[in-house]
Write a protein that holds these residues in place. Sequence first.
Motif, PDB file in Angstrom:
ATOM      1  N   GLN A 194       0.829  -1.202   0.000  1.00 11.98           N
ATOM      2  CA  GLN A 194       0.000   0.000   0.000  1.00 11.98           C
ATOM      3  C   GLN A 194       0.869   1.260   0.000  1.00 11.98           C
ATOM      4  O   GLN A 194       0.476   2.293  -0.565  1.00 11.98           O
ATOM      5  CB  GLN A 194      -0.946  -0.007   1.197  1.00 11.98           C
ATOM      6  CG  GLN A 194      -1.983  -1.118   1.121  1.00 11.98           C
ATOM      7  CD  GLN A 194      -3.209  -0.844   1.972  1.00 11.98           C
ATOM      8  OE1 GLN A 194      -3.574   0.297   2.213  1.00 11.98           O
ATOM      9  NE2 GLN A 194      -3.868  -1.909   2.413  1.00 11.98           N
ATOM     10  N   ALA A 195       2.049   1.176   0.609  1.00 11.66           N
ATOM     11  CA  ALA A 195       2.985   2.297   0.553  1.00 11.66           C
ATOM     12  C   ALA A 195       3.456   2.514  -0.883  1.00 11.66           C
ATOM     13  O   ALA A 195       3.609   3.656  -1.337  1.00 11.66           O
ATOM     14  CB  ALA A 195       4.174   2.044   1.470  1.00 11.66           C
ATOM     15  N   ILE A 196       3.674   1.400  -1.605  1.00  6.53           N
ATOM     16  CA  ILE A 196       4.053   1.505  -3.019  1.00  6.53           C
ATOM     17  C   ILE A 196       2.923   2.161  -3.819  1.00  6.53           C
ATOM     18  O   ILE A 196       3.169   3.007  -4.688  1.00  6.53           O
ATOM     19  CB  ILE A 196       4.386   0.110  -3.591  1.00  6.53           C
ATOM     20  CG1 ILE A 196       5.657  -0.436  -2.944  1.00  6.53           C
ATOM     21  CG2 ILE A 196       4.545   0.169  -5.105  1.00  6.53           C
ATOM     22  CD1 ILE A 196       5.974  -1.872  -3.326  1.00  6.53           C
ATOM     23  N   VAL A 197       1.682   1.786  -3.529  1.00  6.58           N
ATOM     24  CA  VAL A 197       0.527   2.413  -4.184  1.00  6.58           C
ATOM     25  C   VAL A 197       0.523   3.909  -3.911  1.00  6.58           C
ATOM     26  O   VAL A 197       0.283   4.723  -4.816  1.00  6.58           O
ATOM     27  CB  VAL A 197      -0.789   1.776  -3.691  1.00  6.58           C
ATOM     28  CG1 VAL A 197      -1.993   2.597  -4.165  1.00  6.58           C
ATOM     29  CG2 VAL A 197      -0.906   0.343  -4.187  1.00  6.58           C
ATOM     30  N   ALA A 198       0.811   4.303  -2.664  1.00 10.32           N
ATOM     31  CA  ALA A 198       0.807   5.715  -2.299  1.00 10.32           C
ATOM     32  C   ALA A 198       1.856   6.492  -3.082  1.00 10.32           C
ATOM     33  O   ALA A 198       1.563   7.561  -3.652  1.00 10.32           O
ATOM     34  CB  ALA A 198       1.045   5.862  -0.795  1.00 10.32           C
ATOM     35  N   VAL A 199       3.071   5.959  -3.125  1.00  6.90           N
ATOM     36  CA  VAL A 199       4.156   6.649  -3.838  1.00  6.90           C
ATOM     37  C   VAL A 199       3.859   6.721  -5.329  1.00  6.90           C
ATOM     38  O   VAL A 199       4.016   7.775  -5.969  1.00  6.90           O
ATOM     39  CB  VAL A 199       5.502   5.929  -3.592  1.00  6.90           C
ATOM     40  CG1 VAL A 199       6.600   6.521  -4.472  1.00  6.90           C
ATOM     41  CG2 VAL A 199       5.895   6.018  -2.119  1.00  6.90           C
ATOM     42  N   THR A 200       3.417   5.601  -5.904  1.00  3.87           N
ATOM     43  CA  THR A 200       3.152   5.558  -7.341  1.00  3.87           C
ATOM     44  C   THR A 200       1.983   6.456  -7.713  1.00  3.87           C
ATOM     45  O   THR A 200       2.011   7.136  -8.755  1.00  3.87           O
ATOM     46  CB  THR A 200       2.854   4.114  -7.791  1.00  3.87           C
ATOM     47  OG1 THR A 200       3.835   3.236  -7.262  1.00  3.87           O
ATOM     48  CG2 THR A 200       2.871   4.017  -9.303  1.00  3.87           C
ATOM     49  N   ALA A 201       0.935   6.480  -6.886  1.00 11.45           N
ATOM     50  CA  ALA A 201      -0.216   7.348  -7.166  1.00 11.45           C
ATOM     51  C   ALA A 201       0.191   8.811  -7.125  1.00 11.45           C
ATOM     52  O   ALA A 201      -0.287   9.626  -7.927  1.00 11.45           O
ATOM     53  CB  ALA A 201      -1.331   7.079  -6.149  1.00 11.45           C
ATOM     54  N   THR A 202       1.094   9.163  -6.197  1.00 11.24           N
ATOM     55  CA  THR A 202       1.571  10.545  -6.116  1.00 11.24           C
ATOM     56  C   THR A 202       2.310  10.939  -7.385  1.00 11.24           C
ATOM     57  O   THR A 202       2.057  12.000  -7.973  1.00 11.24           O
ATOM     58  CB  THR A 202       2.500  10.720  -4.898  1.00 11.24           C
ATOM     59  OG1 THR A 202       1.783  10.375  -3.710  1.00 11.24           O
ATOM     60  CG2 THR A 202       2.994  12.146  -4.788  1.00 11.24           C
ATOM     61  N   LEU A 203       3.233  10.081  -7.832  1.00  9.68           N
ATOM     62  CA  LEU A 203       3.999  10.371  -9.044  1.00  9.68           C
ATOM     63  C   LEU A 203       3.114  10.374 -10.281  1.00  9.68           C
ATOM     64  O   LEU A 203       3.257  11.228 -11.162  1.00  9.68           O
ATOM     65  CB  LEU A 203       5.121   9.339  -9.216  1.00  9.68           C
ATOM     66  CG  LEU A 203       6.221   9.345  -8.152  1.00  9.68           C
ATOM     67  CD1 LEU A 203       7.188   8.204  -8.383  1.00  9.68           C
ATOM     68  CD2 LEU A 203       6.952  10.672  -8.157  1.00  9.68           C
ATOM     69  N   ALA A 204       2.196   9.410 -10.349  1.00  9.91           N
ATOM     70  CA  ALA A 204       1.316   9.313 -11.527  1.00  9.91           C
ATOM     71  C   ALA A 204       0.402  10.526 -11.618  1.00  9.91           C
ATOM     72  O   ALA A 204       0.109  11.013 -12.717  1.00  9.91           O
ATOM     73  CB  ALA A 204       0.491   8.030 -11.448  1.00  9.91           C
ATOM     74  N   ALA A 205      -0.074  11.022 -10.462  1.00  9.06           N
ATOM     75  CA  ALA A 205      -0.957  12.183 -10.479  1.00  9.06           C
ATOM     76  C   ALA A 205      -0.226  13.415 -10.989  1.00  9.06           C
ATOM     77  O   ALA A 205      -0.798  14.242 -11.714  1.00  9.06           O
ATOM     78  CB  ALA A 205      -1.514  12.438  -9.076  1.00  9.06           C
ATOM     79  N   ILE A 206       1.042  13.560 -10.622  1.00 12.62           N
ATOM     80  CA  ILE A 206       1.822  14.703 -11.095  1.00 12.62           C
ATOM     81  C   ILE A 206       1.961  14.653 -12.617  1.00 12.62           C
ATOM     82  O   ILE A 206       1.916  15.682 -13.296  1.00 12.62           O
ATOM     83  CB  ILE A 206       3.210  14.707 -10.436  1.00 12.62           C
ATOM     84  CG1 ILE A 206       3.069  14.969  -8.932  1.00 12.62           C
ATOM     85  CG2 ILE A 206       4.120  15.758 -11.068  1.00 12.62           C
ATOM     86  CD1 ILE A 206       4.364  14.823  -8.162  1.00 12.62           C
ATOM     87  N   GLY A 207       2.082  13.441 -13.156  1.00 10.68           N
ATOM     88  CA  GLY A 207       2.266  13.303 -14.596  1.00 10.68           C
ATOM     89  C   GLY A 207       0.986  13.259 -15.395  1.00 10.68           C
ATOM     90  O   GLY A 207       1.014  13.156 -16.616  1.00 10.68           O
ATOM     91  N   ALA A 208      -0.170  13.344 -14.724  1.00 10.69           N
ATOM     92  CA  ALA A 208      -1.447  13.266 -15.438  1.00 10.69           C
ATOM     93  C   ALA A 208      -1.699  14.548 -16.212  1.00 10.69           C
ATOM     94  O   ALA A 208      -1.497  15.650 -15.707  1.00 10.69           O
ATOM     95  CB  ALA A 208      -2.590  13.020 -14.448  1.00 10.69           C
ATOM     96  N   ALA A 209      -2.154  14.405 -17.450  1.00 11.75           N
ATOM     97  CA  ALA A 209      -2.482  15.580 -18.259  1.00 11.75           C
ATOM     98  C   ALA A 209      -3.783  16.199 -17.780  1.00 11.75           C
ATOM     99  O   ALA A 209      -4.628  15.532 -17.185  1.00 11.75           O
ATOM    100  CB  ALA A 209      -2.604  15.175 -19.733  1.00 11.75           C
ATOM    101  N   GLY A 210      -3.943  17.503 -18.033  1.00  9.93           N
ATOM    102  CA  GLY A 210      -5.124  18.205 -17.549  1.00  9.93           C
ATOM    103  C   GLY A 210      -6.300  18.124 -18.491  1.00  9.93           C
ATOM    104  O   GLY A 210      -6.949  19.134 -18.769  1.00  9.93           O
ATOM    105  N   ILE A 211      -6.592  16.926 -18.994  1.00 10.18           N
ATOM    106  CA  ILE A 211      -7.777  16.749 -19.836  1.00 10.18           C
ATOM    107  C   ILE A 211      -8.647  15.676 -19.204  1.00 10.18           C
ATOM    108  O   ILE A 211      -8.195  14.915 -18.359  1.00 10.18           O
ATOM    109  CB  ILE A 211      -7.406  16.348 -21.289  1.00 10.18           C
ATOM    110  CG1 ILE A 211      -6.826  14.924 -21.316  1.00 10.18           C
ATOM    111  CG2 ILE A 211      -6.456  17.333 -21.910  1.00 10.18           C
ATOM    112  CD1 ILE A 211      -6.679  14.362 -22.706  1.00 10.18           C
ATOM    113  N   PRO A 212      -9.925  15.615 -19.597  1.00 12.93           N
ATOM    114  CA  PRO A 212     -10.812  14.627 -18.983  1.00 12.93           C
ATOM    115  C   PRO A 212     -10.281  13.199 -19.105  1.00 12.93           C
ATOM    116  O   PRO A 212      -9.725  12.816 -20.134  1.00 12.93           O
ATOM    117  CB  PRO A 212     -12.115  14.795 -19.781  1.00 12.93           C
ATOM    118  CG  PRO A 212     -12.074  16.201 -20.263  1.00 12.93           C
ATOM    119  CD  PRO A 212     -10.625  16.484 -20.539  1.00 12.93           C
ATOM    120  N   GLU A 213     -10.462  12.421 -18.026  1.00 14.22           N
ATOM    121  CA  GLU A 213     -10.138  11.000 -17.967  1.00 14.22           C
ATOM    122  C   GLU A 213      -8.649  10.681 -18.041  1.00 14.22           C
ATOM    123  O   GLU A 213      -8.270   9.524 -18.208  1.00 14.22           O
ATOM    124  CB  GLU A 213     -10.857  10.236 -19.106  1.00 14.22           C
ATOM    125  CG  GLU A 213     -12.345  10.474 -19.173  1.00 14.22           C
ATOM    126  CD  GLU A 213     -13.111   9.839 -18.015  1.00 14.22           C
ATOM    127  OE1 GLU A 213     -12.528   9.021 -17.289  1.00 14.22           O
ATOM    128  OE2 GLU A 213     -14.283  10.171 -17.843  1.00 14.22           O
TER     129      GLU A 213
END
Length: 465
Positions: free
Chosen positions: A372-391
């Motif tokens: 779950q710690a890996i999920v937390a770290v990966t979700a943080t990094l993935a969110a930063i890299g998410a483009a600002g368009i729907p979905e």
Amino acid sequence: MTDDPNAPKHSNALTYWIAGAIVAAIALALLWPNVAMHFEIGGELFLRSLKMIVVPLVFTSVMCGILGLGDVRRLGKPGAAAIGYYFCTTVLAVLVGLVVVNIIRPGVGTVDPARLEQLDKGAEEPKHVLRRTLAEESGLTEAEVADVFGEIPSAADDVPSTSTILKNLALMLVTDNLFQAAAETELLPIIVFTICFGALLTTMPRRTRTLTTLVSEANDALLAFVMILMKISPLGIFCLVTARFGQAQAEGKFLQEIQQIGWYFATVLIGLAIHAFIVLPLIFWIVRRENPYRYAVAMSQALLTAFSTASSSATLPVTLECAKSAGISKRSSDFVIPLGATINMDGTALYEAAAAIFIAQVIGMDLTLSQQAIVAVTATLAAIGAAGIPEAGLVTMLIVLSAVGLPLEYIGLILSVDWLLDRFRTAVNVFGDSVGAAVVAVTIPEDGASGQSADPQVQVSSTAG
């Protein structure tokens, strides 16, 4: 909140019109879905009008924010405060998502086994489903989706590692073609270039006075254009919401899926509500000692627009206007909000963490604390890299799932309701950006003056004099 006499005034009447338009749109979509779908062209025109001014507005607003500091050395403290705020709130959002999903456990015994068997036997690869969904939701073609996100992985083995993610995030900061980045609305390299260029201009005020005046006046003109768009926003938002909800109602699958994964849907909303109504307001109050809920009301136009468009980038012009009308200094809002719209995705990070744990619960996989710690770290990094368009969160969701060995095909469980959750998490993203502007504003020196010192023309004159 400080009172800036030059700030545009906030219109409560317009907020009521926008809220009424959303309610009326949902009602029309539920009653006459086939009629509602015909409003798509009006919504698309409004959305494109907002996106049309995003790139020039980001350039001028960030430039004004940097020039308003007067001395490039003053960028250090606000810059560090902004990055620190983005990181802390994203981590807090992920932790809220993990806590809520572990308490409610929405994936335990809630999904029909026949539905899981259908996903196991799915003939279509996740990447094809995702590419089609992204094209439908964002208004892009499938080829354009591939250009924005690259090749969507088809299996866990194809998903990039954490080191690759970090490398790609670093490469996102700089582009080899600024005009191409502008054409594709890649805001991060544009912001980096603008910060560097604006910082350079502050070191040569005598020779660049005309240029700084041009940038300031262009920014004022673009904000005036935003004000015109806001006057027609109730109509545009009505069309946007009507068409999307009408499509969901016409397909007839949405309510069925809600019955299947209603607990997951509720879990994400509860997590978003905790972050938006408790965590972010608490940070606001600790730093500014002001009523955070009054500030949220002042930002309501931006939040409603974010819900309607499901795009933090498209909402950016409205967010800037609302922050300034709420009394946040021009220097802070111009610098913090565009950067936040690109890398500060609290709602997306929370959703990705909660969705990953939900899928693990559905298939009976007990994730350890370290996983779950890996999920937390990966979700943080993935969110930063998410483009600002729907979905966009759906694509970065693949990275989170693969990090702990979850099968990618189970992302199909959440596709049918993700378009609605996307609207809620986008609103949380936008509110997080606006709170960030208010927090960072306290680190920006006032130069013994009011918010008027944010005007780059004033700074140039005083420095050159």
